[in-house]
Design a protein around this motif. Structure first.
Motif, PDB file in Angstrom:
ATOM      1  N   GLU A 146      -3.034  -3.311   3.721  1.00 29.23           N
ATOM      2  CA  GLU A 146      -3.117  -1.899   4.489  1.00 29.23           C
ATOM      3  C   GLU A 146      -3.576  -1.136   3.072  1.00 29.23           C
ATOM      4  N   ILE A 147      -3.042  -1.561   1.981  1.00 27.64           N
ATOM      5  CA  ILE A 147      -3.624  -0.731   0.850  1.00 27.64           C
ATOM      6  C   ILE A 147      -4.748  -0.570   0.354  1.00 27.64           C
ATOM      7  N   GLY A 148      -5.538   0.526   0.517  1.00 26.49           N
ATOM      8  CA  GLY A 148      -6.865   0.487   0.098  1.00 26.49           C
ATOM      9  C   GLY A 148      -7.116   0.940  -1.309  1.00 26.49           C
ATOM     10  N   GLU A 149      -8.365   0.989  -1.709  1.00 29.25           N
ATOM     11  CA  GLU A 149      -8.597   1.436  -3.244  1.00 29.25           C
ATOM     12  C   GLU A 149      -8.400   2.696  -3.774  1.00 29.25           C
ATOM     13  N   ARG A 150      -8.351   3.645  -2.760  1.00 34.60           N
ATOM     14  CA  ARG A 150      -7.712   5.049  -3.330  1.00 34.60           C
ATOM     15  C   ARG A 150      -6.664   4.876  -3.766  1.00 34.60           C
ATOM     16  N   GLN A 151      -5.610   4.272  -2.575  1.00 35.33           N
ATOM     17  CA  GLN A 151      -4.153   4.253  -2.801  1.00 35.33           C
ATOM     18  C   GLN A 151      -3.733   3.441  -4.079  1.00 35.33           C
ATOM     19  N   TRP A 152      -4.612   2.292  -4.340  1.00 36.87           N
ATOM     20  CA  TRP A 152      -4.385   1.770  -5.734  1.00 36.87           C
ATOM     21  C   TRP A 152      -4.683   2.474  -6.863  1.00 36.87           C
ATOM     22  N   ARG A 153      -5.681   3.503  -6.734  1.00 38.59           N
ATOM     23  CA  ARG A 153      -5.998   3.892  -8.000  1.00 38.59           C
ATOM     24  C   ARG A 153      -5.040   5.132  -8.216  1.00 38.59           C
ATOM     25  N   HIS A 154      -4.599   5.652  -7.148  1.00 34.68           N
ATOM     26  CA  HIS A 154      -3.252   6.504  -7.455  1.00 34.68           C
ATOM     27  C   HIS A 154      -2.132   6.051  -7.894  1.00 34.68           C
ATOM     28  N   PHE A 155      -1.698   4.902  -7.407  1.00 36.21           N
ATOM     29  CA  PHE A 155      -0.651   4.145  -7.741  1.00 36.21           C
ATOM     30  C   PHE A 155      -0.747   3.870  -9.459  1.00 36.21           C
ATOM     31  N   PHE A 156      -1.880   3.377  -9.789  1.00 36.71           N
ATOM     32  CA  PHE A 156      -1.858   3.069 -10.989  1.00 36.71           C
ATOM     33  C   PHE A 156      -1.794   4.066 -12.052  1.00 36.71           C
ATOM     34  N   ARG A 157      -2.461   5.267 -11.826  1.00 38.56           N
ATOM     35  CA  ARG A 157      -2.399   6.456 -12.607  1.00 38.56           C
ATOM     36  C   ARG A 157      -0.848   7.053 -12.727  1.00 38.56           C
ATOM     37  N   PHE A 158      -0.213   6.821 -11.518  1.00 40.28           N
ATOM     38  CA  PHE A 158       1.175   7.055 -11.574  1.00 40.28           C
ATOM     39  C   PHE A 158       1.932   6.122 -12.629  1.00 40.28           C
ATOM     40  N   TYR A 159       1.721   5.010 -12.472  1.00 39.60           N
ATOM     41  CA  TYR A 159       2.401   4.042 -13.139  1.00 39.60           C
ATOM     42  C   TYR A 159       2.155   4.217 -14.715  1.00 39.60           C
TER      43      TYR A 159
END
Length: 379
Positions: A214-227
């Motif tokens: 369910e996790i799209g590319e947009r969500q992954w990009r946000h997650f990595f920036r936060f991490y």
């Protein structure tokens, strides 16, 4: 039995390796360890040189050991820098050393992957003896097995020095839902947690939980920036890169849980957990701005709710964090096992561990006394 050493997870068949993994432990899976290597997060340049052990009986892989040759002690979460300093002060080299662990992951689990119905003691001794002989030949100071599960820790204690530590884990005692869980708290602590969670809604923040596919590319990009921001705020570079997470998304999506905090149409924080057979592992988190109570909601309460909804027995939310105690995370003993080639230093460290152990156990006892659960007479 034949013992051999490899320098990459690509040199071993993924299905053969994964057949040795118990409890769907995500961290010792072929996919997770390969993602670390193939993304470049684990390599000679980062100070983690893969040297995994494989044990064969005829053509069958019957045991395996994630093993790394290291020139530093970063990313281990079991601190031995004082030991290294003592070596240097004596004119000796502490590095390189062997580390049997999952890089950057302080979660208990299998450190020697064993096929069922093996004489596990003979296999473990064979692997350790192989490493000892290799250490003498290559002048490697020591072997450190980090965060073995309690059963393997007992096995290793017979041939290595055992060190204890403390983490804080949550256990599902058969609660129906989060409200039922809070009923086990004292009245004062119950009100505190309820107020803390209300603050999230009052700030206009919604929480969304997504499973792997369910996790799209947009969500992954946000997650990595936060991490990434979590490390940069401390003036450090993150251990893991974006490619690592993308590889996990491709190779083991069913074992990923992403929690997103959304304010309006904007994602403001995220936390990524991994899912085992009966355990949820909280691992990575980040946000750009500070919001009252958001860290606890995203990293802990959402994970607890997931466990309650899916009947997960345990929530391992990572190392350290006494703030977890007031939220019902109980102190548990963790272990590491150590072998040092130099007998004099081995004796000194054995004495250090003998004196350290009662202090660790007293700390665990004191932490247990601070748990928020109500006494039986508390209405």
């Amino acid at each position: 039995m034949i013992v051999k050493q490899i320098t990459s997870m690509t040199e071993v068949d993924a299905d053969s390796w994964n057949r040795l993994v118990q409890g769907k432990d995500p961290f010792v899976s072929h996919e997770f360890l390969a993602a670390l290597e193939e993304s470049g997060s684990v390599c000679a340049e980062t100070g983690w040189r893969p040297r995994h052990l494989l044990v064969y009986r005829e053509q069958e892989l019957i045991a395996a050991m994630p093993l790394y040759l290291k020139d530093h002690s970063w990313g281990e979460y079991v601190f031995d820098q004082q030991w290294a300093d003592a070596y240097y002060q004596s004119g000796m080299d502490y590095y390189p050393k062997w580390v049997n662990a999952v890089p950057f992951t302080p979660c208990q689990g299998q450190r020697l992957l064993l096929a069922p119905a093996l004489d596990k003691h003979s296999v473990i001794e064979r692997c350790i003896d192989y490493i000892k002989r290799l250490s003498e030949h290559k002048k490697i100071s020591s072997l450190h097995c980090l965060f073995p599960d309690p059963v393997q820790a007992q096995d290793l204690e017979k041939i290595m020095l055992l060190r204890e530590g403390v983490q804080f884990h949550w256990f599902n005692r058969g609660y129906h839902d989060f409200a039922d869980y809070l009923q086990s708290f004292s009245a004062r602590q119950r009100k505190k947690i309820s107020k803390e969670r209300r603050k999230i809604a009052e700030q206009g923040i919604d929480l969304i939980r997504l499973r792997g596919a369910e996790i799209g590319e947009r969500q992954w990009r946000h997650f990595f920036r936060f991490y990434q921001a979590t490390y940069l705020k401390r003036g450090q570079y993150p251990y893991l890169n974006q490619e690592f997470f993308m590889r996990l998304a491709q190779s083991m999506p069913d074992q990923l849980l992403l929690v997103l905090a959304v304010k309006g149409n904007k994602i403001v924080a995220a936390a990524l957990s991994l899912i085992g057979e009966d355990t949820l592992y909280g691992r990575y988190w980040g946000s750009h701005n500070e919001y009252d109570g958001l860290h606890f909601e995203t990293c802990y309460y959402q994970g607890l709710e997931y466990c309650l909804e899916h009947g997960v027995k345990r929530f391992d939310s990572g190392a350290q964090g006494e703030h977890k105690i007031s939220r019902g995370f109980e102190p548990v003993t963790t272990y590491s096992a150590h072998w040092l080639q130099n007998s004099r230093f081995s004796d000194l460290i054995a004495e250090f561990l003998r004196r350290e152990k009662p202090l660790i156990r007293q700390y665990k006892y004191n932490c247990r006394g601070r748990l928020p659960f109500k006494a039986r007479s508390d209405n």
